[in-house]
Every structure is written in C-alpha cells, then in structure tokens.
Write an enzyme that holds these catalytic residues in place. Structure first.
Site, short mmCIF file in Angstrom:
data_model
loop_
_atom_site.label_atom_id
_atom_site.label_comp_id
_atom_site.label_asym_id
_atom_site.label_seq_id
_atom_site.Cartn_x
_atom_site.Cartn_y
_atom_site.Cartn_z
N SER A 1 0.83 -1.22 0.00
CA SER A 1 0.00 0.00 0.00
C SER A 1 0.85 1.25 0.00
CB SER A 1 -0.85 0.07 1.28
OG SER A 1 -1.73 -0.99 1.34
N GLU B 1 -5.59 -1.12 -8.18
CA GLU B 1 -4.62 -0.23 -8.82
C GLU B 1 -3.47 -1.08 -9.34
OE1 GLU B 1 -5.24 3.86 -6.29
OE2 GLU B 1 -4.20 2.25 -5.28
N HIS C 1 -2.53 -3.47 -6.44
CA HIS C 1 -3.04 -3.04 -5.13
C HIS C 1 -4.53 -3.30 -5.02
CE1 HIS C 1 -3.81 0.33 -2.04
NE2 HIS C 1 -3.30 -0.71 -1.43
N ASN D 1 -5.29 6.08 -1.93
CA ASN D 1 -4.77 6.44 -0.61
C ASN D 1 -4.20 7.85 -0.58
OD1 ASN D 1 -5.54 4.09 0.57
ND2 ASN D 1 -3.54 3.10 0.47
N1 LIG Z 1 -5.07 -4.86 5.27
C1 LIG Z 1 -5.42 -3.97 4.34
O1 LIG Z 1 -6.45 -3.30 4.44
C2 LIG Z 1 -4.56 -3.80 3.12
C3 LIG Z 1 -5.13 -3.23 1.97
C4 LIG Z 1 -4.37 -3.13 0.81
C5 LIG Z 1 -3.06 -3.56 0.82
N2 LIG Z 1 -2.51 -4.10 1.96
C6 LIG Z 1 -1.12 -4.57 1.89
O2 LIG Z 1 -1.15 -5.98 1.75
C7 LIG Z 1 -0.01 -6.56 2.37
C8 LIG Z 1 -0.45 -7.58 3.39
O3 LIG Z 1 -1.27 -6.95 4.37
P1 LIG Z 1 -2.28 -7.78 5.29
O4 LIG Z 1 -3.14 -6.78 5.96
O5 LIG Z 1 -2.91 -8.87 4.51
O6 LIG Z 1 -1.26 -8.43 6.36
P2 LIG Z 1 -1.50 -9.65 7.32
O7 LIG Z 1 -0.59 -9.48 8.47
O8 LIG Z 1 -2.96 -9.87 7.58
O9 LIG Z 1 -1.01 -10.91 6.46
C9 LIG Z 1 0.33 -11.13 6.10
C10 LIG Z 1 0.57 -12.63 5.98
O10 LIG Z 1 1.87 -12.83 5.47
C11 LIG Z 1 2.40 -13.98 6.11
N3 LIG Z 1 3.86 -13.96 6.00
C12 LIG Z 1 4.74 -13.23 6.73
N4 LIG Z 1 5.99 -13.47 6.31
C13 LIG Z 1 5.90 -14.36 5.30
C14 LIG Z 1 6.86 -15.01 4.48
N5 LIG Z 1 8.14 -14.77 4.61
N6 LIG Z 1 6.41 -15.87 3.55
C15 LIG Z 1 5.09 -16.14 3.41
N7 LIG Z 1 4.15 -15.56 4.18
C16 LIG Z 1 4.54 -14.68 5.10
C17 LIG Z 1 1.89 -13.89 7.53
O11 LIG Z 1 1.93 -15.15 8.18
C18 LIG Z 1 0.48 -13.36 7.32
O12 LIG Z 1 -0.47 -14.40 7.21
C19 LIG Z 1 0.78 -5.39 2.96
O13 LIG Z 1 1.76 -5.02 2.04
C20 LIG Z 1 -0.27 -4.32 3.10
O14 LIG Z 1 0.29 -3.03 3.06
C21 LIG Z 1 -3.25 -4.25 3.10
#
Ligand SMILES: NC(=O)c1ccc[n+]([C@@H]2O[C@H](COP(=O)([O-])OP(=O)(O)OC[C@H]3O[C@@H](n4cnc5c(N)ncnc54)[C@H](O)[C@@H]3O)[C@@H](O)[C@H]2O)c1
Length: 508
Positions: free
Chosen positions: A122, A155, A143, A193
């Site tokens: 993000s 995106e 995204h 964003n």
């Molecule tokens: N949560 C949101 O609203 C949102 C929206 C858009 C984008 N994002 C982006 O998406 C990405 C993930 O966010 P999220 O909220 O899903 O996070 P999250 O913490 O819910 O999930 C991340 C997952 O990655 C796993 N993980 C960690 N290290 C790892 C590795 N080395 N190999 C494989 N898996 C691994 C974790 O176990 C976890 O299940 C981030 O870059 C975030 O900025 C989040």
C-alpha cells in the site's frame, strides 16, 4: 477457464489481503498456489478462505459445490518451490521493505524467468522492490482493496523499470476477474490512498485543534458529505498504525504539510491504541465501549415531551429554504420573528442585527454568516437535500445558546453538529482540499478523471468521484473555500481549477 495470459498464479502470505486475493483468483477459474511462512499460518490462511467463501454460501451468493470448486483450486503450501510453475505471483506479506526484499529474493530464485512478480504493497515503493530483484522489468504493483473479494478497484502500478506489456497483461487479468483496474505510475499512496489520507489527516488535525468533536466530524461527513462512514470510524477500521505508515510514506514524497501525520495519530499509535483490532483507537470498542453519544441524541429524547418549536424563516438563502422545508415536513408551527423560538435568516436581505433586536428573549437565531457576536449563531447547510446543519460557534458564543440551537435543529428532524465558525465549517473545510488534491493529481498527469473517480468510488466507497463532485458543487465554490485570490500566486490551489473557472468549463 483461465484469465488471459495467466493460468497458474501464486499468492505469498494468506493474511487479510492474500487470502482474499487467492479467493478472487480461484473464483476467476485460475489455479492458485498459496504460500505461508509455517504450518500454523497456513492453517490460519485456510481458515480465512473457508470462512469467507462460507459466508458467501450462507448469503446465497455461492453454492456449496461452488465453494468446494474454489477451495479445490487453491493449493496450500509452505514451500516456495511449489511456485515454480506459476506465471504470476502476488506477494501480500506484512508491510516491511526488508521482508518484501527477502520474499522477492526467494521468488527470484524459484519462479520461472518469464513470470511476473507483483506486490500488493500500500505504501512502499514498487520501484524499490523491483530494483532489488534480478528481473525488475517483470515487477509490478497490484493493489487490491480490503476486503478483496468485495472491493472492485485494483490499482495496477508500473515503474520506470517495468517492461512494455507487463502492466497491460495484469490489468487484463484484473478485468477478467470482474474488477476495475486503474493503471498508474509508482507514486506514494497511488491514487486512492493519496487522496483519501490527506482528508483523513485533515480530520485528525481538526479534532486535535478542537475545531469540532470526533462524533460531530464523523456525523458531518456521513450526514452532510454522504460518505458511508466518518473519518475516525474509517481510520479505526483501517488501523491507526497503517494510517500512520501510509501518511509517512506520502509525506516523505510530497513534503506537503497536509500529509504530515497529525500528532494525535502518532500518539495513539505509540500508546498501542490502533483502532478496532486492539479494542480502542479514536473510539473504544467491545465490552468497555460506552453507548455512542452524538450531539443529536439528547435533543431526540426531549422530542417526546416538548412541543415542536415555532419557526420564523427570513430571506431566501439555502439555509432559510432548508429550514422552511424541514419545519413544514415536521409540522412545526410558523411564527413572526417577534414570537418564534427559532429564527432562521439567510440570503441577501436577511438583516441579522435587526432580527436580533426584534426576536424574543431566549430565541435561537441562525444565520448563514454575518455573525454579530451577540445572539445569532452562524449555521451552514452543505447541501440543501441533506439533513446536516453545521452550527458555528465563536469564542463568545454562550454554550447554552449553542445547546439550545442543537436541540431545536434536531427537533425539526435535521442533524445538528457544532464546530468553530470558520470558513467551510466541517464538511466543506474537509472536502474542498481533497477535491483540490484530485484536480492537482489530474494536473500532474498522474491519473485521468475516470481513473481518479473510479479509485474513490470503487476503492474507498465514495458515492461519487471527486472530479464529478467538483462539477456538481461548482468550481466557484471550491475556489472560494480554498481562498483563491485572482491577484495572488495561490500556490495551494490547483492551476487547472482556476483555468477551468476562467474558461467557464466543467471537468466532464
Ligand atoms: N489490510 C489492508 O487493508 C490492506 C489493503 C491493501 C493492501 N494491503 C497490503 O497488503 C499486504 C499484506 O497486508 P495484510 O493486511 O494482509 O497483512 P496480514 O498481516 O494480515 O497478512 C500477512 C501474511 O503474510 C504472512 N507472512 C509473513 N511473512 C511471510 C513469508 N516470509 N512468507 C510467506 N508468508 C509470510 C503472515 O503469516 C500473514 O499471514 C501489505 O503489504 C499491506 O500493506 C493491506
């Protein structure tokens, strides 16, 4: 069925976003390989997938067979080597550049050379992620918005390193999955964003400077701004740590004061109050949460016992028209200025000082500006067809007068909020800088009007996009709110806004 040029897609990290993205891909008929860091995390990921598709079955949007087919298409593993047959891999691990670099280094080793690697980041630079790989030409941003199975916007980000065609292939995939791709370059915050967080941060500053309360700002933006939720409810939902992260990334790039995180946000994050996920952010949640107390609640209770106020409406300004309609709808008695409980005066010939002299003791007088410092209160109605009335207070407004105004406005079925009597009150003060940002983005050539409007409606739940909003609300009103002066340089006002105004054009 497979989507265009991709048939097998990997997803790394099956948390909030990764699990949703895997579901979207499998729903689109693609074979999916989901990778997690260990068995426990993998089981959690499986849980997310089962719960989300199970919810769709319960709501009648998916059959049980359909659910089984989707889940069968997703292979779950802890072995990165299982990604070797993928032609696209989407990374969705936590938002840390060191972690993203580590994951992309691993992907570089195991995934086919001609495969595309995508990040769901993000706020990190897609370019910084790409440049550290051995195949920067094949790295893009993709995204998704939360929840991925529901939100239509994606995106798609190309960097200066991305090869021709890679972005188009991914955008075609996104489209084939029933989503709307918006193709853009690599700028902090991308489109949605970047525009959303300037507004959220402004709201936090507004709270911090005591311009208005949390509840009144949230109420103003839902009742008057027509948003699905107010800025504090939304920040709590997103997570204040994420809000801070995104703002810091945007501020690092723009150095625009509007993106410098409001101190209150940093304070809450430092205190570990991150929003819904920790049980407290701007609001408390869970068992300890007190009943919501908007400023309109108390008057609503009083409504059952007291008779409706008598109302005198003077002048033909928007405020007067709105109150005339509300009073008639509520069945409130009309009265002469001398006898009315509530006098509303707006428009060219509304003589507030004269009205104050004639009104009875204890009457509430609302005017659209023209504050006298005496009995009259400034009030603002952002849009005639919305129920919101913003009541502006000066340092000398007696609090009893404000309380009484809030009470009477609520009795007429309108929604009162109070704030300082400053330009734009709450709604206009928050929305016009946001609309100006959208025009500045257009001006910068970063995204076109369709992309910007799609980003805000499909990604952030706005009922209409900012470019359409500017046309609807009027460029003149925007320039007025932004304190545009034709004889000055106006560095804060998007040039295109002034040009369109000078030419008498709308944006669409
Ligand atoms: N949560 C949101 O609203 C949102 C929206 C858009 C984008 N994002 C982006 O998406 C990405 C993930 O966010 P999220 O909220 O899903 O996070 P999250 O913490 O819910 O999930 C991340 C997952 O990655 C796993 N993980 C960690 N290290 C790892 C590795 N080395 N190999 C494989 N898996 C691994 C974790 O176990 C976890 O299940 C981030 O870059 C975030 O900025 C989040």
């Amino acid at each position: 069925m497979s989507e265009g040029s991709f048939s097998r897609v990997g997803v790394v990290g099956l948390g909030t976003m990764g699990a949703g993205i895997a579901e979207v891909l499998a729903r689109g008929g693609l074979a999916v390989v989901g990778v997690e860091i260990n068995r426990d995390a993998l089981e959690r990921g499986r849980g997310h997938l089962e719960k989300s598709t199970g919810r769709a079955v319960k709501r009648g949007r998916l059959t049980e067979d359909g659910q089984r087919e989707i889940l069968d298409r997703i292979e779950l593993t802890t072995d990165f080597g299982d990604l070797s047959g993928c032609d696209l891999v989407v990374e969705a691990v936590p938002e840390r550049l060191d972690l993203k670099h580590k994951v992309f280094a691993e992907l570089d080793k195991v995934v086919r050379d001609d495969a595309i690697l995508a990040t769901n980041t993000s706020s990190l630079s897609v370019t910084a992620i790409a440049a550290a790989t051995g195949r920067p030409a094949k790295v893009v941003g993709v995204h998704f918005f939360n929840p991925a199975p529901v939100m239509k916007l994606v995106e798609v980000i190309g960097t200066v390193l991305t090869e021709d065609g890679a972005v188009d292939r991914v955008a075609a995939l996104v489209k084939g999955l029933g989503k709307t791709p918006v193709v853009i370059g690599d700028r902090a915050g991308f489109v949605a964003n970047r525009l959303l967080f300037g507004y959220l941060n402004d709201a936090a500053y507004m709270l911090e400077t005591k311009h208005a309360t949390r509840d009144d700002i949230d109420t103003a933006m839902t009742a008057g701004g027509a948003l699905p939720m107010g800025p504090f409810t939304l920040m709590d939902l997103i997570g204040l740590d994420t809000c801070l992260e995104v703002l810091e990334a945007i501020y690092a790039e723009t150095r625009d004061r509007r993106h410098a995180p409001a101190p209150v946000l940093r304070e809450l994050v430092t205190a570990g109050l991150l929003g819904r996920k920790t049980g407290r952010g701007f609001y408390p949640y869970g068992d300890g949460a007190p009943a919501a107390s908007g400023s309109a609640d108390a008057p609503a209770a009083a409504a059952e016992v007291d008779p409706l106020p008598s109302v005198a409406v003077v002048g033909d300004g928007d405020l007067s028209k709105a109150f005339a309609a509300a009073a008639s709808e509520a069945g409130a008695p009309t009265a002469e200025v001398e006898d009315a409980d509530l006098v509303v005066a707006s428009g060219e010939d509304a003589d507030l000082a004269g009205i104050e002299a004639r009104a009875k003791d204890g009457a509430v007088i609302l005017g659209d500006g023209g504050l006298t410092g005496g009995g009259a209160l400034a009030a603002h109605k952002p849009e005639a067809d919305r129920p919101l009335v913003e009541i502006g207070l000066t340092p000398v407004t007696p609090s009893e007068a404000a309380d009484r105004a809030v009470e009477l406005v609520a009795r007429l079925g309108l929604t009162p909020v109070r704030c300082r009597a400053r330009r734009g009150f709450i709604v206009d003060a928050l929305r016009f800088p946001y609309l100006n940002d959208a025009v500045a983005m257009l001006d910068a050539g970063y995204a076109d009007a369709d992309a910007i409007d799609a980003a805000m409606t499909l990604g952030c739940g706005y009922p209409t996009g900012p470019i359409a909003d500017i046309d609807r609300l009027g460029i003149g009103r925007a320039l007025d709110q932004l304190e545009y002066d034709p004889d000055e340089a106006n560095p804060g006002v998007a040039d295109r806004l002034r040009e369109q105004w000078d030419l008498g054009l709308t944006f669409r």
